[in-house]
Design a protein around this motif. Structure first.
Motif, PDB file in Angstrom:
ATOM      1  N   SER A 128       0.841  -1.192   0.000  1.00  0.00           N
ATOM      2  CA  SER A 128       0.000   0.000   0.000  1.00  0.00           C
ATOM      3  C   SER A 128       0.879   1.246   0.000  1.00  0.00           C
ATOM      4  N   GLU A 149      -3.757   1.514  -2.840  1.00  0.00           N
ATOM      5  CA  GLU A 149      -4.443   1.606  -1.546  1.00  0.00           C
ATOM      6  C   GLU A 149      -4.492   0.266  -0.822  1.00  0.00           C
ATOM      7  N   VAL A 150      -3.958  -0.775  -1.454  1.00  0.00           N
ATOM      8  CA  VAL A 150      -3.887  -2.102  -0.836  1.00  0.00           C
ATOM      9  C   VAL A 150      -2.545  -2.726  -1.175  1.00  0.00           C
ATOM     10  N   SER A 152      -0.332  -6.547  -1.846  1.00  0.00           N
ATOM     11  CA  SER A 152      -0.584  -7.843  -2.480  1.00  0.00           C
ATOM     12  C   SER A 152      -1.118  -8.865  -1.479  1.00  0.00           C
ATOM     13  N   ALA A 153      -0.708  -8.742  -0.207  1.00  0.00           N
ATOM     14  CA  ALA A 153      -1.210  -9.675   0.812  1.00  0.00           C
ATOM     15  C   ALA A 153      -2.710  -9.496   1.014  1.00  0.00           C
ATOM     16  N   ASP A 154      -3.178  -8.238   0.984  1.00  0.00           N
ATOM     17  CA  ASP A 154      -4.608  -7.974   1.136  1.00  0.00           C
ATOM     18  C   ASP A 154      -5.393  -8.541  -0.045  1.00  0.00           C
ATOM     19  N   VAL A 155      -4.848  -8.363  -1.253  1.00  0.00           N
ATOM     20  CA  VAL A 155      -5.528  -8.866  -2.447  1.00  0.00           C
ATOM     21  C   VAL A 155      -5.603 -10.386  -2.412  1.00  0.00           C
ATOM     22  N   LYS A 157      -5.937 -12.200   0.140  1.00  0.00           N
ATOM     23  CA  LYS A 157      -6.954 -12.618   1.107  1.00  0.00           C
ATOM     24  C   LYS A 157      -8.372 -12.340   0.621  1.00  0.00           C
ATOM     25  N   THR A 158      -8.579 -11.151   0.090  1.00  0.00           N
ATOM     26  CA  THR A 158      -9.954 -10.710  -0.224  1.00  0.00           C
ATOM     27  C   THR A 158     -10.293 -10.750  -1.701  1.00  0.00           C
TER      28      THR A 158
END
Length: 574
Positions: A128, A149-150, A152-155, A157-158
């Motif tokens: 991010s 705004e995010v 790669s770890a967030d992507v 997961k979600t």
């Protein structure tokens, strides 16, 4: 951050010491070789610092186009402009999006994750706050730059949902307008980035004139509202097929679904082809229509279903980014328009939803709004509507008044209830559903068909379909019950020395509160805030303007957006 009017407040040439520090910062931040750095900032170039009215700073070489800018003006971050990225595309890793999504970004919108294209090798690792440029796969030239705004770890997961890239700067914005207003390729048009047309470094004269036209109108209008040059017909069969598929998905009425994929191809895809183009699935990399549909099914644009051992197009995801941003080209066969099915047939019902339609008819000067009633069928009356409201059909579908009257006439014919002369005989279903126990009409009674149809409409759940036509295409809102009027109110403060004008419920007419607030702020040169309405049940926003703009705001809603006066409730409260 450069969509609003921006001016240069001061221009200051940098000293030799400051130039060396700037070159060193850029070289370290972007890990540039000396020859690449020299391409951007020649060793003996005169570097100037521009202080802008929005507090940002920018840097030019030899009084040319801005090459780098600092969003905060405090020396915290040096971001390349599109001019710098066209000279040196490897400055930033790219995020790829669809050509059909580019109009949203050019209009100033952030790029949500749903609009990202995942390359074969994946998205890679990122965090991010990282800088990224934005491209379409068919062109090497970036057209926007922003911060992620995010991570790669967030992507992981979600998934690809939610916020993705926060836009800082793009082609056609005010920062681009401070330069020479050139474009790297004729595929760069004010409204949309098309696949690369030529590989030459110098833009054509036509492209320059298009860019200048975009710049001259940027201060007063969004790029999407300018007149677009005729886009080129895609050269590859893959691009042509994908275009026809998206156009066909926009044209097919929900009442026609599910339909055979072969019928969808002949009735909706082929008529959508641009003039002079030839469509041949076998000459594409897809080879078969089924592979094309399956590819877009995996993207979430559509769904398929096998019925009686035959492939059917089952549903269309009208809210997908590929469809909401799709702009149909002029010159296609008339066929069924995207808005025609929505206005005359049934549409998938969702309370207070917004759906974008196909391209608006050419020559429409101002947005126009139409309000029509639509109805949902309760379980008790589904037999009257037959297959259109069967258990297998979409229970949320909405029907027009003409559909309800036609359904009643069809039911009377199927069940042998037609009595001639515009009359019909009541069976147990109609007698029990349309007439109460105290009325004399019972099973077997002959009644006027028009009276029965009026009673039928009264038993259906009523919605309102509001369609607003814009230069980018029709926008549609469906509301349960009556239309919620826009409320414009003025509040006195400090003993009448200060006034605040408030506007709510603009979403009822497919008007973006943030867009409206920005436009009114520029038009009346006043401060503006857009906030969420209080209450858990509220989903809308309030536009608040400093000053007494009670009647002026109402006039703008009527003149600029086409809202009928009877749906603008102007009131004053102390």
């Amino acid at each position: 951050m450069f969509k609003k009017a921006v001016s240069v407040q001061t221009t200051r040439p940098l000293s030799g010491k400051d130039v060396k520090a700037l070159r060193r910062s850029i070289q370290l931040q972007y890990d540039l070789e000396e020859d690449a750095l020299a391409q951007l900032l020649p060793a003996k170039a005169e570097i100037a610092l521009l202080k802008l009215s929005n507090r940002a700073t920018a840097y030019t070489a030899n009084a040319g186009s801005p090459l780098f800018f600092d969003p905060s003006g405090r020396g915290e971050l040096l971001v390349p402009t599109v001019y710098a990225l066209w000279l040196c595309p490897e400055l930033l890793p790219p995020i790829y999006t669809y050509s059909e999504v580019s109009p949203k970004v050019l209009g100033g919108a952030d790029l949500f994750l749903q609009g990202w294209i995942v390359p074969d090798g994946g998205l890679g690792q990122f965090a991010s706050g990282d800088l990224r440029c934005v491209c379409i796969p068919q062109s090497p030239f970036p057209f926007a730059v922003g911060t992620l705004e995010v991570g790669s770890a967030d992507v992981a997961k979600t998934g690809l949902k939610g916020k993705g890239l926060k836009l800082l700067h793009c082609y056609t914005d005010q920062l681009w307008g401070l330069g020479d207003k050139s474009v790297p390729d004729p595929g760069f048009t004010p409204q949309r980035i098309f696949p690369q047309v030529s590989t030459g470094d110098a833009p054509t004269a036509a492209a320059d004139s298009q860019a200048e036209a975009a710049s001259s109108g940027a201060a007063g209008a969004a790029a999407g509202s300018l007149e677009a040059p005729a886009p080129p017909v895609p050269e590859s069969q893959d691009q042509l097929l994908e275009y026809c598929l998206l156009a066909g998905l926009r044209r097919v009425p929900p009442t026609e679904l599910p339909c055979l994929t072969s019928d969808f191809y002949s009735k909706y895809m082929l008529p959508a082809k641009p003039a002079g183009a030839n469509v041949d699935v076998k000459k594409s990399s897809y080879k078969k229509l089924s592979k094309l549909l399956t590819t877009f099914e995996k993207k979430g644009v559509l769904s398929q279903k096998v019925i009686h051992k035959q492939d059917n197009l089952n549903a269309v995801n009208a809210s997908h980014a590929l469809l909401t941003s799709f702009v149909e080209r002029e010159g296609a066969s008339p066929g069924a328009s995207a808005s025609g099915g929505a206005e005359n047939g049934a549409v998938t019902g969702a309370e207070n939803r917004v759906v974008t339609g196909g391209a608006a008819s050419s020559g429409s000067a101002a947005p126009k709004i139409s309000v029509t009633a639509a109805y949902r069928v309760p379980a008790s009356l589904r037999p009257v509507f037959g297959a259109a409201a069967s258990v297998d059909a979409d229970r949320e579908a909405l029907h027009g008044e003409a559909d309800a009257r036609a359904a009643l006439a069809g039911y009377a014919t199927r069940e042998g209830l037609a009595a001639g002369g515009g009359r019909l005989r009541l069976d147990r279903l109609l007698a029990g559903a349309l007439y109460n126990k105290l009325e004399p009409e019972k099973e077997g009674a002959v009644v006027d068909e028009a009276d029965a149809a009026a009673r039928l409409l009264g038993k259906l759940t009523q919605f309102q379909r509001i369609v607003r036509r814009t230069p980018q295409g029709p926008l549609e809102v469906v509301q349960r019950g009556s239309v919620k009027a826009i409320q414009v109110s003025m509040q006195d403060r400090q003993g009448g020395r200060k006034h605040i004008t408030r506007i709510v419920h603009v979403e009822s007419f497919a008007i973006d509160p943030d867009e409206l607030g920005g436009m009114l702020q520029r038009k009346f040169q006043t401060s503006c805030s857009v906030t969420k309405l209080p209450g858990k049940a509220e989903t809308g926003k309030e536009v608040a303007l400093q000053g007494n703009l009670l009647h002026e705001a109402g006039k703008v809603l009527a003149a600029e957006y086409g809202v009928p006066l009877e749906f603008i409730d102007v009131k004053t409260k102390k």
